[in-house]
Design a protein around this motif. Structure first.
Motif, PDB file in Angstrom:
ATOM      1  N   SER A  43       0.844  -1.089   0.147  1.00  0.00           N
ATOM      2  CA  SER A  43       0.080  -0.070  -0.042  1.00  0.00           C
ATOM      3  C   SER A  43       0.765   1.188  -0.081  1.00  0.00           C
ATOM      4  O   SER A  43       2.190   1.072   0.138  1.00  0.00           O
ATOM      5  N   GLY A  44       0.064   2.246  -0.286  1.00  0.00           N
ATOM      6  CA  GLY A  44       0.923   3.601  -0.238  1.00  0.00           C
ATOM      7  C   GLY A  44       1.800   3.999   1.147  1.00  0.00           C
ATOM      8  O   GLY A  44       2.916   4.307   1.146  1.00  0.00           O
ATOM      9  N   GLY A  45       1.177   3.486   2.030  1.00  0.00           N
ATOM     10  CA  GLY A  45       1.745   3.690   3.494  1.00  0.00           C
ATOM     11  C   GLY A  45       2.738   2.888   3.690  1.00  0.00           C
ATOM     12  O   GLY A  45       3.834   3.323   4.077  1.00  0.00           O
ATOM     13  N   MET A  46       2.811   1.398   3.141  1.00  0.00           N
ATOM     14  CA  MET A  46       3.815   0.604   3.317  1.00  0.00           C
ATOM     15  C   MET A  46       4.940   1.055   2.367  1.00  0.00           C
ATOM     16  O   MET A  46       6.064   0.799   2.906  1.00  0.00           O
ATOM     17  N   ARG A  47       4.725   1.537   1.350  1.00  0.00           N
ATOM     18  CA  ARG A  47       5.887   1.903   0.330  1.00  0.00           C
ATOM     19  C   ARG A  47       6.594   3.187   1.077  1.00  0.00           C
ATOM     20  O   ARG A  47       7.674   3.198   0.734  1.00  0.00           O
ATOM     21  N   SER A  48       5.716   4.106   1.623  1.00  0.00           N
ATOM     22  CA  SER A  48       6.332   5.227   2.486  1.00  0.00           C
ATOM     23  C   SER A  48       7.240   4.455   3.479  1.00  0.00           C
ATOM     24  O   SER A  48       8.353   5.287   3.982  1.00  0.00           O
ATOM     25  N   ARG A  49       6.678   3.757   4.257  1.00  0.00           N
ATOM     26  CA  ARG A  49       7.709   2.818   5.310  1.00  0.00           C
ATOM     27  C   ARG A  49       9.174   2.443   4.609  1.00  0.00           C
ATOM     28  O   ARG A  49       9.991   2.203   5.193  1.00  0.00           O
ATOM     29  N   VAL A  50       8.925   1.774   3.479  1.00  0.00           N
ATOM     30  CA  VAL A  50      10.084   1.184   2.933  1.00  0.00           C
ATOM     31  C   VAL A  50      11.038   2.420   2.522  1.00  0.00           C
ATOM     32  O   VAL A  50      11.993   2.132   2.772  1.00  0.00           O
ATOM     33  N   GLU A 108       8.716  16.798   1.481  1.00  0.00           N
ATOM     34  CA  GLU A 108       7.335  16.549   1.438  1.00  0.00           C
ATOM     35  C   GLU A 108       6.965  14.969   1.639  1.00  0.00           C
ATOM     36  O   GLU A 108       6.519  14.473   0.387  1.00  0.00           O
ATOM     37  N   PRO A 109       7.711  14.174   2.208  1.00  0.00           N
ATOM     38  CA  PRO A 109       7.765  12.694   2.190  1.00  0.00           C
ATOM     39  C   PRO A 109       6.223  12.215   2.323  1.00  0.00           C
ATOM     40  O   PRO A 109       6.031  10.955   2.008  1.00  0.00           O
ATOM     41  N   PHE A 110       5.432  12.838   2.857  1.00  0.00           N
ATOM     42  CA  PHE A 110       4.068  12.085   3.245  1.00  0.00           C
ATOM     43  C   PHE A 110       3.062  12.623   2.820  1.00  0.00           C
ATOM     44  O   PHE A 110       1.910  12.461   3.013  1.00  0.00           O
ATOM     45  N   SER A 111       3.293  13.488   1.745  1.00  0.00           N
ATOM     46  CA  SER A 111       2.070  14.284   1.209  1.00  0.00           C
ATOM     47  C   SER A 111       1.118  13.607   0.434  1.00  0.00           C
ATOM     48  O   SER A 111      -0.022  14.077   0.234  1.00  0.00           O
ATOM     49  N   LYS A 112       1.725  12.372  -0.286  1.00  0.00           N
ATOM     50  CA  LYS A 112       0.559  11.673  -1.054  1.00  0.00           C
ATOM     51  C   LYS A 112      -0.402  10.623   0.032  1.00  0.00           C
ATOM     52  O   LYS A 112      -1.166  10.104  -0.607  1.00  0.00           O
ATOM     53  N   LEU A 113       0.280  10.575   1.285  1.00  0.00           N
ATOM     54  CA  LEU A 113      -0.813   9.691   2.215  1.00  0.00           C
ATOM     55  C   LEU A 113      -1.929  10.140   2.590  1.00  0.00           C
ATOM     56  O   LEU A 113      -2.064  11.340   2.845  1.00  0.00           O
ATOM     57  N   ASP A 114      -3.015   9.521   2.928  1.00  0.00           N
ATOM     58  CA  ASP A 114      -4.041   9.929   3.289  1.00  0.00           C
ATOM     59  C   ASP A 114      -3.950  10.085   4.807  1.00  0.00           C
ATOM     60  O   ASP A 114      -2.818   9.956   5.596  1.00  0.00           O
ATOM     61  N   PRO A 115      -4.702  11.276   5.356  1.00  0.00           N
ATOM     62  CA  PRO A 115      -4.415  11.899   6.567  1.00  0.00           C
ATOM     63  C   PRO A 115      -4.259  10.810   7.620  1.00  0.00           C
ATOM     64  O   PRO A 115      -3.204  11.172   8.471  1.00  0.00           O
ATOM     65  N   SER A 116      -4.989   9.783   7.855  1.00  0.00           N
ATOM     66  CA  SER A 116      -4.705   8.733   8.799  1.00  0.00           C
ATOM     67  C   SER A 116      -3.301   8.015   8.953  1.00  0.00           C
ATOM     68  O   SER A 116      -2.529   8.229   9.959  1.00  0.00           O
ATOM     69  N   ILE A 117      -3.058   7.853   7.678  1.00  0.00           N
ATOM     70  CA  ILE A 117      -1.461   7.161   7.432  1.00  0.00           C
ATOM     71  C   ILE A 117      -0.384   8.270   7.727  1.00  0.00           C
ATOM     72  O   ILE A 117       0.633   7.739   8.249  1.00  0.00           O
ATOM     73  N   ARG A 118      -0.818   9.297   7.340  1.00  0.00           N
ATOM     74  CA  ARG A 118       0.175  10.364   7.417  1.00  0.00           C
ATOM     75  C   ARG A 118       0.317  10.579   8.817  1.00  0.00           C
ATOM     76  O   ARG A 118       1.685  10.616   9.264  1.00  0.00           O
ATOM     77  N   ALA A 119      -0.704  10.503   9.767  1.00  0.00           N
ATOM     78  CA  ALA A 119      -0.416  10.658  11.216  1.00  0.00           C
ATOM     79  C   ALA A 119       0.283   9.687  11.907  1.00  0.00           C
ATOM     80  O   ALA A 119       1.061   9.727  12.567  1.00  0.00           O
ATOM     81  N   GLN A 120       0.074   8.555  11.276  1.00  0.00           N
ATOM     82  CA  GLN A 120       1.015   7.319  11.676  1.00  0.00           C
ATOM     83  C   GLN A 120       2.367   7.494  11.446  1.00  0.00           C
ATOM     84  O   GLN A 120       3.417   7.035  12.368  1.00  0.00           O
ATOM     85  N   MET A 121       2.803   7.973  10.455  1.00  0.00           N
ATOM     86  CA  MET A 121       3.969   8.142  10.031  1.00  0.00           C
ATOM     87  C   MET A 121       4.725   9.054  10.684  1.00  0.00           C
ATOM     88  O   MET A 121       5.848   9.090  11.052  1.00  0.00           O
TER      89      MET A 121
END
Ligand SMILES: Nc1ncnc2c1ncn2[C@@H]1O[C@H](COP(=O)(O)OP(=O)(O)OP(=O)(O)O)[C@@H](O)[C@H]1O
Ligand SMILES: [Mg+2]
Length: 248
Positions: free
Chosen positions: A139-146, A163-176
Motif C-alpha cells: 500500500s501507499g503507506g507501506m511503500r512510504s515505510r520502505v 514532503e515525504p508524506f504528502s501523498k498519504l491519506d491523513p490517518s496514515i500520514r499521522a501514523q508516519m
C-alpha cells in the motif's frame, strides 16, 4: 553530530533566456543537533533548493553551509546524511528488503551484515513480514515505510525529507508522523524537512522556517513550544497552525 547551518545563502539559476532566476536570498537557518526543523513556503519559494544545497547537490552562489559545524566543502561524512524525496523512488524490480539494502550495497557493507541491518530496519518501521514483497504489492503507506527504512538503514545523523508524506491519506500520514518521531528519538537524528502542510510542520517541528517567495527569503522562524506527542486535533496545534498560515 548532526547539525545543519546556513548563513547568508543565496542562489541564482541560469535561464536559457533573460536574467538568471534569483531563487534564494540571504537565507539563514539553524538545525541544531537532534532538532526537528520544518521549512514551509509557497510553491517555488526555494524549499527543495535549500535541501538540495544542504545535500551538496546544488552549490550556493553566496553564503556558507555548515554540517556538524564544518564548512560543507570540507565535510567528509556524507554517508551520515540521507535524503528522502517526495516520490518514494523505490525500484519496482527489487523487493522491500532489496530496496532497503540498496543504500548499504554502495557502502561496501558485507552481505551478512547487510541482511541483519535490513531486517532490523524493516522491523523498526513496522514492516516485518513484508521483506519479500515487491513495491506494487504494498500500500501507499507501506511503500512510504520502505522509503523511510531505506533512508534509515545507513543510520544517518541528518535526515532530509522533501514532503515525504504528502501523498498519504491523513490517518496514515499521522501514523508516519508518530513513527518518525519515535525513530528520531531512538536514533538521535536531526531532521530537516519541507512541507506544504502547516499542521504537519506544527506536529513535528521544534522550529518552523517560513519562506517568502521570489526570491526565497526567511520571513519568520517560529519556535513551536509544545510538548510531544502533539495531537494534530488539539486546540494548541490548531492555534500554531493558524499563526503560521497567517504568516504564509
Ligand atoms: N536545477 C534547477 N535549474 C533551474 N531552475 C531551478 C532548478 N531547481 C529549481 N529551480 C527553480 O527554482 C525555483 C525554486 O524551486 P524549488 O524546487 O526550490 O521550489 P519549492 O519551494 O520546492 O517549490 P514546490 O513547493 O513547488 O516544490 C523554481 O522557480 C524552480 O523553477
Ligand atoms: Mg519542492
Amino acid at each position: 553530530m548532526g547539525s545543519v547551518q546556513l548563513r547568508g545563502v543565496s542562489k541564482w539559476f541560469p535561464r536559457r533566456e533573460g536574467e538568471p532566476l534569483h531563487v534564494l536570498q540571504n537565507v539563514d537557518l539553524d538545525a541544531p543537533e537532534r532538532s526537528i526543523v520544518a521549512i514551509v513556503g509557497a510553491s517555488g519559494s526555494g524549499k527543495s533548493t535549500i535541501l538540495n544545497i544542504v545535500a551538496g547537490l546544488v552549490r550556493p552562489d553566496a553564503g556558507e553551509v555548515y554540517l556538524n559545524g564544518v564548512p560543507a566543502e570540507a565535510f567528509k561524512d556524507w554517508r551520515s546524511m540521507t535524503y528522502m524525496f517526495q516520490d518514494d523512488r523505490l525500484l519496482p524490480w527489487r523487493t522491500a528488503a532489496q530496496n532497503v539494502s540498496f543504500g548499504l550495497e554502495a557502502g561496501g557493507v558485507g552481505r551478512a551484515e547487510r541482511r541483519e541491518r535490513v531486517a532490523e530496519t524493516l522491523e523498526l518501521v513496522g514492516l516485518t513480514g513484508f521483506a519479500d514483497a515487491y513495491p506494487h504489492e504494498l500500500s501507499g503507506g507501506m511503500r512510504s515505510r520502505v522509503a523511510l527504512a531505506r533512508s534509515l538503514v545507513t543510520r544517518p545523523s541528518i535526515l532530509l525529507m522533501d514532503e515525504p508524506f504528502s501523498k498519504l491519506d491523513p490517518s496514515i500520514r499521522a501514523q508516519m508522523h508518530e513513527e518518525v518521531l519515535r525513530i528520531k528519538e531512538l536514533m538521535g537524528m536531526t531532521l530537516l524537512f519541507v512541507t506544504h502542510d502547516v499542521e504537519e510542520a506544527v506536529v513535528l517541528a521544534h522550529k518552523v522556517v517560513v519562506l517568502n517567495p521570489r526570491p526565497g527569503r526567511v520571513r519568520e522562524t517560529r519556535t513551536i513550544d509544545l510538548p510531544y506527542p502533539r495531537d494534530p486535533l488539539s486546540p494548541e496545534v490548531a492555534e500554531q497552525a493558524r499563526l503560521l498560515r497567517g504568516s504564509l
